[in-house]
Design an enzyme around this catalytic site. Structure first.
Site, PDB file in Angstrom:
ATOM      1  N   ASP A  59       0.756  -1.062  -0.072  1.00  8.01           N
ATOM      2  CA  ASP A  59      -0.027   0.001   0.094  1.00  8.01           C
ATOM      3  C   ASP A  59       1.035   1.124  -0.138  1.00  8.01           C
ATOM      4  OD1 ASP A  59      -1.631   2.166   0.391  1.00  8.01           O
ATOM      5  OD2 ASP A  59      -2.868   1.218   2.181  1.00  8.01           O
ATOM      6  N   ASN A  83       2.038   5.569 -11.323  1.00 10.15           N
ATOM      7  CA  ASN A  83       0.645   5.577 -11.940  1.00 10.15           C
ATOM      8  C   ASN A  83      -0.531   5.309 -10.883  1.00 10.15           C
ATOM      9  OD1 ASN A  83      -1.439   4.800 -14.140  1.00 10.15           O
ATOM     10  ND2 ASN A  83      -1.142   2.647 -12.743  1.00 10.15           N
ATOM     11  N   TYR A 147     -10.837  15.361  -6.115  1.00  8.54           N
ATOM     12  CA  TYR A 147      -9.768  14.631  -7.030  1.00  8.54           C
ATOM     13  C   TYR A 147      -9.171  15.419  -8.050  1.00  8.54           C
ATOM     14  CZ  TYR A 147      -8.468  11.431 -10.702  1.00  8.54           C
ATOM     15  OH  TYR A 147      -8.060  10.802 -11.804  1.00  8.54           O
ATOM     16  N   GLY A 148      -9.745  16.611  -8.604  1.00 10.11           N
ATOM     17  CA  GLY A 148      -8.997  17.281  -9.434  1.00 10.11           C
ATOM     18  C   GLY A 148      -7.852  18.064  -8.831  1.00 10.11           C
ATOM     19  N   ALA A 149      -8.129  18.608  -7.521  1.00  9.02           N
ATOM     20  CA  ALA A 149      -7.380  19.265  -6.640  1.00  9.02           C
ATOM     21  C   ALA A 149      -6.030  18.322  -6.300  1.00  9.02           C
ATOM     22  CB  ALA A 149      -8.120  19.774  -5.297  1.00  9.02           C
ATOM     23  N   LYS A 151      -4.899  15.908  -7.896  1.00  9.11           N
ATOM     24  CA  LYS A 151      -4.197  15.567  -9.203  1.00  9.11           C
ATOM     25  C   LYS A 151      -3.212  16.563  -9.614  1.00  9.11           C
ATOM     26  CE  LYS A 151      -4.928  11.239 -10.379  1.00  9.11           C
ATOM     27  NZ  LYS A 151      -3.601  10.445 -10.360  1.00  9.11           N
TER      28      LYS A 151
END
Ligand SMILES: NC(=O)c1ccc[n+]([C@@H]2O[C@H](COP(=O)([O-])OP(=O)(O)OC[C@H]3O[C@@H](n4cnc5c(N)ncnc54)[C@H](OP(=O)(O)O)[C@@H]3O)[C@@H](O)[C@H]2O)c1
Length: 243
Positions: A59, A83, A147-149, A151
């Site tokens: 993990d 990834n 999620y956008g933040a 990334k």
């Protein structure tokens, strides 16, 4: 095999985009270490792809687990592909505690795997010539909540990484996928209507495939890409132009 075999590490290499990346490097004769939390999935991928692929179950959001498994990682790393990640947590109801927990979860599972694995493997990166390629998301450029933040945080982190590694002849870049079908990310196959909607968002009229992203990673990992660092490369079929 083309040229000398390299040592490649792919986080999240058991499924989806990571699996396609592992397959691409293995097909050219590289030694590939694939990481993920599910040992069985990694084993199955290594067996079905064939080639020189080694699974390590870990993990990557847990620093102590990364430290515990370090001796299973290769002693030299020519290409590191960050990834591993997961879909964002839906905007929670239930007060600020729930909001904080959702944001922490998204940070833990999308930023920490890249940061912890890279820090752990920094001493093993080939100098000069090493390559770090991280998988971001179109969401970082378009929004999409926590999620956008998180990334977007990877894009900022990559600048620091490129600055640190540049003097040693190592590059650090981000591949930014748009929608990619055929992975576990959305937890099941999309409906035909959803696929159609996604296709119409692109200029090329089709959904992204894991192999599209693997091709972009292969380019940034190649010796020919040695003058490109601190960059991000969109692979989204024209769903978002020129940023
Ligand atoms: N599919 C898309 O449309 C899309 C678009 C833009 C960006 N991306 C990004 O592309 C990357 C790959 O996603 P995918 O679409 O291929 O989805 P996927 O099939 O769910 O792959 C994610 C992989 O990451 C691994 N992983 C997740 N958390 C981990 C952790 N804490 N430690 C170790 N491994 C972990 C998972 O394995 P385990 O569950 O076994 O740990 C899995 O193999 C992600 O970073 C994702 O954000 C995807």
């Amino acid at each position: 095999m083309t040229g000398t075999a390299r040592s490649v590490v792919v986080s999240g290499g058991g499924t989806g985009i990571g699996r396609a990346i592992a397959a691409r490097f293995a097909a050219q004769g590289d030694r590939v270490t694939i990481l993920g939390r599910r040992a069985g999935v990694l084993r199955e991928t290594a067996e079905s792809l064939g080639g020189d692929i080694h699974p390590v179950a870990v993990d990557l959001s847990a620093p102590e687990e990364v430290e515990r498994t370090l001796d299973q990682f290769p002693p030299r790393v020519d290409v590191l592909v960050n990834n591993a990640g997961r879909r964002g947590t839906p905007a929670p109801e239930g007060g600020l505690k729930a909001v904080a927990e959702a944001w922490r979860q998204d940070f833990d599972h999308n930023v920490l795997p890249a940061v912890l694995l890279t820090e752990a493997l920094l001493p093993r990166l080939s100098r000069p010539g090493g390559r770090v390629v991280t998988i971001g998301s179109l969401a970082a450029l378009r929004g999409n909540g926590s999620y956008g933040a998180v990334k977007a945080a990877l894009l900022a982190w990559n600048h620091t990484l490129a600055t640190r590694l540049g003097p040693d002849g190592v590059t650090a870049n981000v591949v930014v996928p748009g929608y990619v079908a055929g992975t576990e990310f959305f937890g099941g196959a999309p409906s035909e209507a959803e696929l159609d909607r996604r296709r119409r968002q692109t200029l090329v009229g089709r959904e992204g495939r894991p192999e599209d992203i693997a091709a972009a990673v292969a380019f940034l990992a190649s010796p020919e890409a040695g003058y490109i660092t601190g960059e991000f490369l969109n692979s989204n079929g024209g769903a978002l132009l020129g940023r």
